[in-house]
Design an enzyme around this catalytic site. Structure first.
Site, PDB file in Angstrom:
ATOM      1  N   THR A  40       0.817  -1.201   0.000  1.00  0.00           N
ATOM      2  CA  THR A  40       0.000   0.000   0.000  1.00  0.00           C
ATOM      3  C   THR A  40       0.853   1.254   0.000  1.00  0.00           C
ATOM      4  O   THR A  40       0.508   2.262  -0.599  1.00  0.00           O
ATOM      5  CB  THR A  40      -0.906   0.019   1.244  1.00  0.00           C
ATOM      6  N   GLY A  42       4.699   1.076   0.149  1.00  0.00           N
ATOM      7  CA  GLY A  42       6.143   0.929   0.043  1.00  0.00           C
ATOM      8  C   GLY A  42       6.554  -0.245  -0.813  1.00  0.00           C
ATOM      9  O   GLY A  42       5.736  -1.067  -1.209  1.00  0.00           O
ATOM     10  N   LYS A  43       7.859  -0.301  -1.090  1.00  0.00           N
ATOM     11  CA  LYS A  43       8.395  -1.386  -1.908  1.00  0.00           C
ATOM     12  C   LYS A  43       8.660  -2.613  -1.053  1.00  0.00           C
ATOM     13  O   LYS A  43       8.942  -2.499   0.142  1.00  0.00           O
ATOM     14  CB  LYS A  43       9.690  -0.937  -2.581  1.00  0.00           C
ATOM     15  N   ASP A 161      -9.511  -4.406   1.921  1.00  0.00           N
ATOM     16  CA  ASP A 161      -8.833  -4.465   0.622  1.00  0.00           C
ATOM     17  C   ASP A 161      -8.461  -5.899   0.291  1.00  0.00           C
ATOM     18  O   ASP A 161      -7.361  -6.175  -0.176  1.00  0.00           O
ATOM     19  CB  ASP A 161      -7.592  -3.572   0.635  1.00  0.00           C
TER      20      ASP A 161
END
Lengths: 329, 361
Positions: A40, A42-43, A161
């Site tokens: 959501t 960050g990597k 989600d």
């Protein structure tokens, strides 16, 4: 007979600790192997813990020193994982490291157990090979999903989600875990809208699309129903590309709701006159299930939120009878 | 599980001009308040929905988790001794309440902010004689609570309204937020009395739905308890059971047994109830909380235009000069999360100064 493989219980993982700067920088403890995705906020990297050789997933987020301060999504995810990580069907947060990068910005690293794939890749792999996911596998995955959702809801948390990309899997064991809780909310908090958040629409419940502000656990159940259908057919059930299109997709297939099937629907903020479609049979929309499967799917995709089957009840549904036998309750 | 009815009430209030009502009920206005609430619910066009009570399983989970979200055990005793921590706490809560009312945040946000404050103070020794650290801690706790619970959170500069003596830059607030987060081990999803109150109100009404008045009154009492120190040693579940008993007892005779289960001890609930009733008696009538802003009904869209109070001139000058004159020191400060409030020289931080707000966002 389908059964979930039960691994020997692993040694109890050390409780997550938080460390601030000092000692070794976070990246001195881990060797980044490859970037594997984005969460959501960050990597995400596959990495090896140097001290133990253990493979982990590192979720990295930079905290720009702007007006927002620590991002709410990061706070919510960490806080919720601190509460939920003990369940086998929620991804485990192993550690949290706080460091500083070369520009002096604060970096947070969340260290998770590594799962080698996610449900999205799993489904897509089968689709590109033109093969269906075996019925027994669908059942095992769905059972784990319902167990994870039941646990999360039992702790008073909405995920909000749920989608194949957020359901991590281990290919060998077929273990499935819920991840990416950055948009989760405590059930007690009324949510006015998805503020500035851009989300996949395909798994979104109709009451959200119609602008309800007081939605609750049934929104996750709707997502579970969409995922169930997709596991069976390899195709998303309601692939809309705008909120209106998403609603129309749902109404075309399940029939346009009215006050009889969904009391109160006419009072929702985004309600207006929609074309009057008649429902299509689920067996035509989602070919390949048995009668029990269709019955469960129908209960997951009930229009009226209060009538949608709770995850805990879903676990008792006849569809899961043979899976439950293997469950060590 | 569905939203607690108190949150539905809070949400309804947030849609109106009178957003501070939930914290400032006048006894005489309760019936009118209920009618207004019901009218607003109707005009919003939402279907009337019955929210189910938290399940036994959910409550059991909260009871199991709640000890991890309480201050350290010796904290209540330290506060009763008076001294620095009590003054810090009182000043911090006064400021939090003002900003909370100004922005019309929900009651759970106030409760969480106090939870974070108490847990932090029980674990971390703020440097003495530096009053700006109290202010910075207040801003951080309220900001973190709002981020956990509110849909809209003002930028940290805009959050610093009211009569604050100091105004902190965003990056300073962020560093303090990170210190609070790591000190509390990122356990911000705290179990509070609000997690339980619906459950206990239902039990005391033999499973019937609590009245709107009971829900609002409960929220008011929970916040009053959070603000005071009388119930600091009690668990959130005990506070919730006692508040439910106090509120239900205002309507009819209450058998406290009904609020107690194998998870909550009757004796402790009774003692908590006595402490609450003593507090209520002492403080009645409630001190009204006034919003500090130009209008308590200000809409969020215009909150960015709120004027940030000026820092005291001396602090402003010292801070700006210090910040500009030594880039190396500033860079060093930036690399150590806690150094901003560990300064040994005087009562200010290099980062404490006004700055022009960005126009975008």
């Amino acid at each position: 007979m389908a059964t979930i493989q039960h691994q020997a219980k692993p040694a109890v993982a050390a409780a997550p600790s938080t460390t601030t700067g000092g000692g070794q920088r976070a990246m001195d403890l881990y060797e980044k192997l490859e970037k594997v995705g984005e969460g959501t906020y960050g990597k995400v990297y596959r990495a090896r813990e140097k001290a133990t050789g253990r493979i982990v997933a590192l979720k990295k987020t930079r905290l720009p020193e702007d007006d927002e301060g620590v991002p709410p999504t990061a706070m919510r995810e960490v806080s919720l994982l601190r509460m939920l990580s003990q369940d086998p069907h929620v991804v485990r947060l192993l550690d949290l490291k706080q460091g500083v990068n070369k520009e002096g910005q604060t970096i947070l690293y969340l260290v998770f157990e590594y799962m080698d794939t996610d449900l999205k890749k799993f489904i897509r792999g089968h689709r590109s090979n033109n093969e269906k996911i075996p019925a027994a596998t669908v059942k095992i995955l769905m059972y784990q999903l319902c167990k994870g959702v039941a646990f999360v809801h039992g702790r008073g948390v909405l995920h909000r989600d749920l989608k194949p990309h957020n359901l991590l899997m281990d290919r060998k064991t077929m273990a499935l875990k819920i991840a990416d809780l950055g948009l989760s909310r405590a059930i007690t908090v009324p949510v006015k809208k998805y503020t500035h958040e851009i989300l996949t629409l395909w798994y979104r419940a109709p009451e959200i699309l119609l602008g309800a502000t007081h939605y609750s656990t049934p929104v996750d159940i709707w997502s579970v129903g969409c995922i169930f259908a997709e596991l069976v057919t390899n195709q998303p059930l309601f692939p809309g590309d705008s909120e209106l299109q998403q609603l129309l997709h749902i109404f075309k297939l399940l029939g346009t709701p009215n006050e009889q099937v969904w009391p109160g629907v006419g009072k929702l903020p985004n309600w207006h006159e929609y074309p009057q479609w008649k429902p299509t049979k689920l067996s035509a929309l989602v070919p390949g299930l048995d009668a029990d499967g269709y019955d469960l799917l129908e209960k997951l995709l009930e229009y009226e939120p209060a009538k949608r089957i709770p995850a805990k009840k879903a676990l008792e549904h006849p569809y899961f009878k043979d899976v439950r036998k293997g469950d060590a309750h | 599980m569905a939203p607690s009815s108190y949150e539905m009430a809070a949400s309804t209030l947030l849609c109106g001009e009178d957003s501070s009502s939930i914290l400032d009920l006048e006894a005489g206005g309760q019936e009118e308040e209920e009618e207004v609430l019901l009218a607003r619910s109707r005009t919003r066009g939402e279907p009337s929905v019955v929210f189910p009570v938290p399940s036994e399983e959910c409550v059991a989970g909260f009871v199991e988790a709640e000890a991890a979200h309480m201050p350290r055990e010796d904290y209540a005793e330290r506060l009763r001794g008076g001294g620095t921590d009590l003054r810090v706490r009182t000043d911090a809560i006064d400021w939090i309440w003002k900003v909370h009312a100004y922005y019309g945040f929900g009651p759970l946000t106030a409760c969480l902010a106090v939870n974070y404050l108490d847990r932090f103070l029980s674990l971390y020794q703020l440097p003495e004689g530096k009053s700006w650290t109290t202010q910075l801690l207040s801003v951080a706790c309220l900001s973190l609570a709002a981020k956990m619970e509110e849909t809209y959170v003002p930028p940290s500069l805009d959050l610093q309204v009211g009569d604050a003596r100091y105004v902190f830059e965003a990056k300073t607030v962020q560093r303090m937020e990170l210190l609070v987060l790591s000190t509390l081990r990122w356990r911000m999803r705290a179990v509070t009395p609000f997690s339980y109150i619906d459950y206990f109100l239902h039990r005391l009404k033999d499973g019937g739905a609590p009245s709107r008045r009971a829900v609002l009154r409960s929220a008011e009492l929970i916040l009053r308890v959070a603000r005071g120190t009388c119930c600091l040693g009690f668990r959130p579940s005990e506070v919730a059971a006692a508040v439910a008993a106090a509120v239900a007892g205002e309507e009819h005779a209450v058998d406290i047994d009904k609020a107690c289960t194998h998870r909550v001890h009757e004796e402790r609930v009774s003692r908590c109830l006595e402490a609450i009733q003593a507090t209520v008696a002492l403080l009645a009538p409630a001190q009204p909380l006034k919003a500090e802003g130009p209008s308590s009904g200000r809409s969020r869209a215009s909150s960015s235009s709120a004027t940030v109070p000026r820092s005291p001139t001396g602090v402003l000058d010292a801070g700006c000069l210090s910040y500009r004159s030594d880039d190396a020191a500033a860079a060093a400060a930036a690399s150590h999360a806690s150094s901003a409030w560990r300064d040994e020289d005087g009562d200010c931080s290099p980062a404490v100064c006004s700055k022009r707000r960005k126009t975008s966002r």
